[in-house]
Design a protein around this motif. Sequence first.
Motif, PDB file in Angstrom:
ATOM      1  N   GLN A   1      13.306 -10.441 -12.068  1.00 30.88           N
ATOM      2  CA  GLN A   1      14.301 -10.625 -11.006  1.00 30.88           C
ATOM      3  C   GLN A   1      13.942  -9.782  -9.797  1.00 30.88           C
ATOM      4  OE1 GLN A   1      17.854  -9.551 -13.127  1.00 30.88           O
ATOM      5  NE2 GLN A   1      18.415 -11.694 -13.506  1.00 30.88           N
TER       6      GLN A   1
ATOM      7  N   ALA B   1      11.012  -8.741  -8.966  1.00 35.28           N
ATOM      8  CA  ALA B   1       9.810  -9.291  -8.329  1.00 35.28           C
ATOM      9  C   ALA B   1      10.216 -10.402  -7.371  1.00 35.28           C
ATOM     10  CB  ALA B   1       8.859  -9.819  -9.395  1.00 35.28           C
ATOM     11  N   ARG B   2      11.125 -11.232  -7.808  1.00 33.32           N
ATOM     12  CA  ARG B   2      11.610 -12.324  -6.955  1.00 33.32           C
ATOM     13  C   ARG B   2      12.336 -11.781  -5.738  1.00 33.32           C
ATOM     14  NH1 ARG B   2      13.949 -16.383 -10.054  1.00 33.32           N
ATOM     15  NH2 ARG B   2      15.341 -16.744  -8.315  1.00 33.32           N
ATOM     16  N   LEU B   3      13.200 -10.820  -6.003  1.00 37.13           N
ATOM     17  CA  LEU B   3      14.014 -10.252  -4.934  1.00 37.13           C
ATOM     18  C   LEU B   3      13.171  -9.630  -3.830  1.00 37.13           C
ATOM     19  CD1 LEU B   3      16.738 -10.953  -5.590  1.00 37.13           C
ATOM     20  CD2 LEU B   3      17.130  -8.744  -6.671  1.00 37.13           C
ATOM     21  N   ARG B   4      12.095  -8.996  -4.235  1.00 40.29           N
ATOM     22  CA  ARG B   4      11.214  -8.316  -3.275  1.00 40.29           C
ATOM     23  C   ARG B   4      10.859  -9.153  -2.064  1.00 40.29           C
ATOM     24  NH1 ARG B   4       6.462  -4.666  -5.748  1.00 40.29           N
ATOM     25  NH2 ARG B   4       5.411  -5.182  -3.811  1.00 40.29           N
ATOM     26  N   GLY B   5      10.590 -10.407  -2.294  1.00 42.47           N
ATOM     27  CA  GLY B   5      10.138 -11.261  -1.203  1.00 42.47           C
ATOM     28  C   GLY B   5      11.288 -11.964  -0.489  1.00 42.47           C
ATOM     29  N   ARG B   6      12.492 -11.595  -0.852  1.00 44.62           N
ATOM     30  CA  ARG B   6      13.665 -12.354  -0.462  1.00 44.62           C
ATOM     31  C   ARG B   6      14.674 -11.530   0.309  1.00 44.62           C
ATOM     32  NH1 ARG B   6      15.372 -16.333  -1.139  1.00 44.62           N
ATOM     33  NH2 ARG B   6      15.427 -18.015  -2.623  1.00 44.62           N
TER      34      ARG B   6
ATOM     35  N   GLN C   1       2.942 -11.568  -2.419  1.00 48.89           N
ATOM     36  CA  GLN C   1       4.309 -12.011  -2.729  1.00 48.89           C
ATOM     37  C   GLN C   1       4.684 -13.030  -1.682  1.00 48.89           C
ATOM     38  OE1 GLN C   1       5.230  -9.173  -5.703  1.00 48.89           O
ATOM     39  NE2 GLN C   1       6.857 -10.385  -4.768  1.00 48.89           N
ATOM     40  N   HIS C   2       5.077 -14.199  -2.109  1.00 49.83           N
ATOM     41  CA  HIS C   2       5.356 -15.167  -1.071  1.00 49.83           C
ATOM     42  C   HIS C   2       6.611 -14.815  -0.294  1.00 49.83           C
ATOM     43  CE1 HIS C   2       7.904 -17.675  -3.917  1.00 49.83           C
ATOM     44  NE2 HIS C   2       8.705 -17.329  -2.943  1.00 49.83           N
TER      45      HIS C   2
ATOM     46  N   ALA D   1       9.907 -15.650   1.273  1.00 52.38           N
ATOM     47  CA  ALA D   1      10.956 -16.650   1.042  1.00 52.38           C
ATOM     48  C   ALA D   1      11.420 -17.314   2.340  1.00 52.38           C
ATOM     49  CB  ALA D   1      12.141 -16.008   0.343  1.00 52.38           C
TER      50      ALA D   1
ATOM     51  N   GLU E   1      19.389 -18.828 -11.857  1.00 48.29           N
ATOM     52  CA  GLU E   1      18.106 -18.150 -12.003  1.00 48.29           C
ATOM     53  C   GLU E   1      17.094 -19.021 -12.737  1.00 48.29           C
ATOM     54  OE1 GLU E   1      18.422 -14.528 -14.118  1.00 48.29           O
ATOM     55  OE2 GLU E   1      16.278 -14.121 -14.049  1.00 48.29           O
TER      56      GLU E   1
END
Lengths: 327, 327
Positions: free
Chosen positions: A107, A109-114, B46-47, B49, B86
Amino acid sequence: MVTLDDVARLAGVSSATVSRTLSRPQMVAASTREAVRSAAERLGYQHNASARALATGRTMLIGFSVPSLASSYFPPLIAGAQNRAEAAGYDLVVADSRSDPQREASQLARLRGRVDAVLLAGTRLADPHLAELADAIPVVTFNRVVPDVPSVAIDTAPAFAELGRRLREGGHLRVAYVGGPAGSAADGARLSSLTAGFGQAVEVFGPVEPTFGAGVEVADLLAPTGVTAAVAYNGLLALGLMHGLGTRGRRIPEDFTVAAGDDLIGSAQALSSLMTVLQPVEEAGRDMVDIVLAQLDSTAPESAATPRRTLTARADMSRDPEREDPS
Amino acid sequence: MVTLDDVARLAGVSSATVSRTLSRPQMVAASTREAVRSAAERLGYQHNASARALATGRTMLIGFSVPSLASSYFPPLIAGAQNRAEAAGYDLVVADSRSDPQREASQLARLRGRVDAVLLAGTRLADPHLAELADAIPVVTFNRVVPDVPSVAIDTAPAFAELGRRLREGGHLRVAYVGGPAGSAADGARLSSLTAGFGQAVEVFGPVEPTFGAGVEVADLLAPTGVTAAVAYNGLLALGLMHGLGTRGRRIPEDFTVAAGDDLIGSAQALSSLMTVLQPVEEAGRDMVDIVLAQLDSTAPESAATPRRTLTARADMSRDPEREDPS
DNA sequence: TTGTAGGCGTTATCAC
DNA sequence: GTGATAACGCCTACAA
């Protein structure tokens, strides 16, 4: 979708002017400002967050990772954070790791780019991973200290110590502590503060799940022992204790004193018969956001320029129950 | 920030290839795929978003508006939604309106330009505004029916009716209902179902705040009346009732039967002495997400193509308390 | 299978 | 005070 260009065309200006009108109105002539505004109004223009984020490098999103949304502890923390974030124009993205380190990691890791920053409560991340994350993006932890990572904590030590002292002063000779979830750091700290305040060893029951049901069960173990007061890790446990003791004929607080480690279900206001440690959870959530905002808005050359702040809020005791003498 | 181009350069391919490798790997030769992946790995790519959202028109964000995060009711709903979202690659943006219609409206206005869909629980939005919102963006409501807007509901009617029936069969002649917050639609529905099941008028106490403390207070009013059973709007109220009755010498369930309208604080599992209506709240949250996902992923020409779904989950009764005969 | 190039909607840096 | 115009980082026809 209505874009800046649509508005610009209708208002007879360039899209640059529209953009300015909407973000820094004072940079634009009053007349054009009005023209642009009415055009935007007529078209029902809504700015596109993604485009703006791409252009500015700011998502205006803050991530909040918690181990559980089911527990009564974290929602108020989130509420406080959301409240403050909103005031600053940010929105909150919540992630419930369900106490799974694996899931938490992915989660994050996802958040980092968001998102622009991450708030961490009850994280299972190891120090080095946490430091690494904080290196990539502003991070604030709750009740967890890691070098170079700002944090907010609620210090329950003084309140638990005072609790111990009051029980001692109330004449109690044998006191029980009903511990929270296994492996909780907060749990150990509360016990030792309580013990220090009480001035002698406290009898420990648990660890148990911090639920009403667990409290009821523990009451059965507790009742025959001769202790005259019990301090529970949290409010639900305390309520369970009271219920369990009640069905065994003990009256609270006449026959037995019960205290709760938090007030999250409103037990404090409701029950004068229950001593309660008041934790400023919502305030802590607000503080967490304040800290990341300071880091985010700092126009200084980041790094050492913005001192990493760390806040510690103090938990307080509620007023005494009506009677707290032992029977 | 590491971009696609950085990875492309290191891997010796074009950024388009990198993009494909990361989103649809099967479109790329195995060898280049590996090269790209290791390059991305090395650079810690990291892509972004925002950029992806701008290009695809999808933010991969779902908004969830609730009237309160402090109440114990909504967090599980959010948890269920977050969980499902998620799994589908979406994140959840939460907004706590604190029951302020004004604030809710402005939060939703913000959300509109930020998320792909909106989940609404306990909304104060008027039907027309809600319909308008749903016209601009996929919307799913919880426990609220508006024409043309899909919704998820938990139907507590059968459970409350059954509760009434069981009390009747248990021989109770006078039964109380302790109502929830003033103006709650759910509250009225529960009462009428209960009454229908019981087969005769139920004595109403309230409305009151659905808290433990309120339950304690109501117990004092209830005790002298001669009713032998009370159904509380929710679990906290029920616990408060039990506590209050207990301090007045009534034993539950021997002397008095108590039932709760929900099980959000784990009261059902904990207390065999408490009849409880089991509400599948977390499942409802999941369902809400499922519905918007269906709308979002529908490749069909939207509009009438994707039938607007509406789900109704059924609340169930927990098992009987050990004894439920009136005293 | 891979590269080229245009576009997504905004912001921001320039001139004018 | 306002208007071109170049990014921002990614995706996706289209071409090769």
